[in-house]
Write a protein that holds these residues in place. Sequence first.
Motif, PDB file in Angstrom:
ATOM      1  N   ASP A  75       1.238  -4.887 -14.173  1.00  0.00           N
ATOM      2  CA  ASP A  75       2.011  -6.127 -14.056  1.00  0.00           C
ATOM      3  C   ASP A  75       1.133  -7.150 -13.359  1.00  0.00           C
ATOM      4  O   ASP A  75       0.608  -6.888 -12.266  1.00  0.00           O
ATOM      5  CB  ASP A  75       3.299  -5.880 -13.267  1.00  0.00           C
ATOM      6  N   GLU A  76       0.969  -8.308 -13.981  1.00  0.00           N
ATOM      7  CA  GLU A  76       0.075  -9.320 -13.417  1.00  0.00           C
ATOM      8  C   GLU A  76       0.597  -9.891 -12.112  1.00  0.00           C
ATOM      9  O   GLU A  76      -0.174 -10.463 -11.334  1.00  0.00           O
ATOM     10  CB  GLU A  76      -0.133 -10.448 -14.416  1.00  0.00           C
ATOM     11  N   ASP A  77       1.914  -9.733 -11.842  1.00  0.00           N
ATOM     12  CA  ASP A  77       2.488 -10.248 -10.600  1.00  0.00           C
ATOM     13  C   ASP A  77       2.449  -9.231  -9.465  1.00  0.00           C
ATOM     14  O   ASP A  77       2.856  -9.542  -8.344  1.00  0.00           O
ATOM     15  CB  ASP A  77       3.936 -10.680 -10.827  1.00  0.00           C
ATOM     16  N   VAL A  78       1.991  -8.008  -9.753  1.00  0.00           N
ATOM     17  CA  VAL A  78       2.007  -6.934  -8.761  1.00  0.00           C
ATOM     18  C   VAL A  78       0.590  -6.400  -8.598  1.00  0.00           C
ATOM     19  O   VAL A  78      -0.107  -6.136  -9.575  1.00  0.00           O
ATOM     20  CB  VAL A  78       2.962  -5.793  -9.180  1.00  0.00           C
ATOM     21  N   LEU A  79       0.169  -6.245  -7.346  1.00  0.00           N
ATOM     22  CA  LEU A  79      -1.139  -5.684  -7.023  1.00  0.00           C
ATOM     23  C   LEU A  79      -0.923  -4.412  -6.212  1.00  0.00           C
ATOM     24  O   LEU A  79      -0.258  -4.439  -5.176  1.00  0.00           O
ATOM     25  CB  LEU A  79      -1.977  -6.681  -6.233  1.00  0.00           C
ATOM     26  N   ILE A  80      -1.482  -3.285  -6.698  1.00  0.00           N
ATOM     27  CA  ILE A  80      -1.358  -2.001  -6.013  1.00  0.00           C
ATOM     28  C   ILE A  80      -2.718  -1.616  -5.449  1.00  0.00           C
ATOM     29  O   ILE A  80      -3.702  -1.546  -6.176  1.00  0.00           O
ATOM     30  CB  ILE A  80      -0.848  -0.903  -6.976  1.00  0.00           C
ATOM     31  N   GLU A  81      -2.770  -1.382  -4.140  1.00  0.00           N
ATOM     32  CA  GLU A  81      -4.022  -1.047  -3.465  1.00  0.00           C
ATOM     33  C   GLU A  81      -3.833   0.204  -2.615  1.00  0.00           C
ATOM     34  O   GLU A  81      -2.728   0.490  -2.148  1.00  0.00           O
ATOM     35  CB  GLU A  81      -4.489  -2.196  -2.566  1.00  0.00           C
ATOM     36  N   PHE A  82      -4.941   0.929  -2.404  1.00  0.00           N
ATOM     37  CA  PHE A  82      -4.934   2.096  -1.526  1.00  0.00           C
ATOM     38  C   PHE A  82      -5.517   1.698  -0.169  1.00  0.00           C
ATOM     39  O   PHE A  82      -6.580   1.079  -0.093  1.00  0.00           O
ATOM     40  CB  PHE A  82      -5.751   3.234  -2.128  1.00  0.00           C
ATOM     41  N   SER A  83      -4.819   2.087   0.882  1.00  0.00           N
ATOM     42  CA  SER A  83      -5.279   1.781   2.237  1.00  0.00           C
ATOM     43  C   SER A  83      -5.212   3.073   3.056  1.00  0.00           C
ATOM     44  O   SER A  83      -5.354   4.158   2.518  1.00  0.00           O
ATOM     45  CB  SER A  83      -4.417   0.668   2.836  1.00  0.00           C
ATOM     46  N   GLY A  84      -5.003   2.962   4.352  1.00  0.00           N
ATOM     47  CA  GLY A  84      -4.887   4.136   5.198  1.00  0.00           C
ATOM     48  C   GLY A  84      -6.226   4.818   5.425  1.00  0.00           C
ATOM     49  O   GLY A  84      -7.290   4.199   5.426  1.00  0.00           O
TER      50      GLY A  84
END
Length: 540
Positions: free
Chosen positions: A336-345
């Motif tokens: 989804d172009e409106d949603v950004l999923i990133e890994f952190s921690g």
Amino acid sequence: MERFFQGLENLYASILKGVLRHKIITIVVVLGIFLFSLTLIPKTGFEFMPSMQEDQVNLGVELPVGTKLEITETVLKQMEDIIRSEVKGYDDIITEVGEASFFGLGGSAIGYKGNIRIMLPSYKERIDSSDDMKQKLRKHFNDFPSAVFSFDSSQGASFGGTTPIDILIKTEDLTKAKDIAEKIRDILKTMPEITEPQVDLKDGLPEVEIVMDRDKMYSLGLNVYSVGQEIQANLDGITASQFRDGGNEYDIVMFLADEDRNQILDLNKVFVNNQMGQRIPLASFARYQKGTGPISINRENQTRVVHVTAGTVPGTALNEVADRAQQLINQEIPADEDVLIEFSGDYEDLQKYGMRFVAIILVSVFLVFGVMASQFESFVDPFIILFAIPLSLIGVIMIYFFTGQIFNILTAVGLVMLAGIIVNNGIVLVDYTNLLRKRGMNIHDACVEAGRNRLRPILMTTLTTVLGLIPMAFFPGEGSELVQPIGKSVVGGLSVGSLFTLLLIPVIYAIVNGVGERRREKREARKLTRQKNRLEGDEA
């Protein structure tokens, strides 16, 4: 003992003569072992910090928003009974029901949360470790379908306070963010290596949203401000006047009686005066929509963020779990172009600090090379000695693989130490070989004789260092999880690295200096030829 060392020196000299006769085969074999050890790195895996034994186990419990304090207390009492019946070797159990309001004012304002703390005895007196206790309690989480349990690590804040798995969903649409976060949480629940996945965006208290038909409202001679003021006056009250008594002033607030403002239908009794003095009922241009509002909205870098956090089972390779979770998310959740999923921690910290330690190790190698170059007054001999550093990686990888441990950021600390220790054996060999060559020995004999004479001091320095670090590397104890990776890195790298150094460094020395010697012989031959031609020309 003297006969033993003489026999060992003679055996090593014989082996060294063999590897010097088969230099290419020796290099190929060592290179093959090195490349094979590199293939074991993905199988060993990585984690940011090793899991530590804690002094207490904190179990947090959260029930649906609005749950009464008595029900929360009942759930905590049931969990406490489970702890007393199954967990062994604890000092005390402390149960806290409810969560205090801001700065503890107003008592236990939040009744749907609670906490159980299991206090552990000293390390030597423990029966169940903190990890064992957590594993026993996790089996009973499904006995309470409406409750969400989570373990709060008392050690985490010392190392940044991040969780092993922290997935960020960035979007301005909170509804969409919550849906995606819940899907990710359900995906993580299917992975046995992951524990207690949670979404930090909670459903808030029930609320009623008044949706106004603005066109109809404007046609009736009303505006948003006047309607809002009237609703606020009826529900929250309005200051009508002030009462003065002895120099003190008190506001006189007027609002509807409780029985006239407790039901949603009571909003139909609200009337708003328009500019012509007509009383317009609120229900004629507004409707009511039930829903829930978020308790809090988090922003990072001016973007709304929802976190999906989770822990991992002790002994789990973080990089493997994060990669598999990322694959499942990409398969199950459409882009989804409106949603950004990133890994952190911890996963992000592992990558960030891992690259920093790579730079630190390279700087340490450069400094070691600079010191050796200044002492040898040559760039060739330090270059030969530096081959001992990659050879030490074989031992580091092997010791982690065969002991079932996982690489972590403290392993890199051990590698930095190892870079300055492992070159000592090479320095001793190369320096003594140079001395023998100055005395007139050829390269082959100098390498064999230097290995024979320097074997005993090399073994003494290596064994004293390795034996001194074995308790640090392998003996359990309180806080040993933080020092064992450093000890294992040095023990494994120094042991195997020294063995390969005794065989490979003389081979590389013979090859490099043999090439240099042949070049010098050719230069001298050409020089003699020119001199001879010059003399013949003079005679002619």
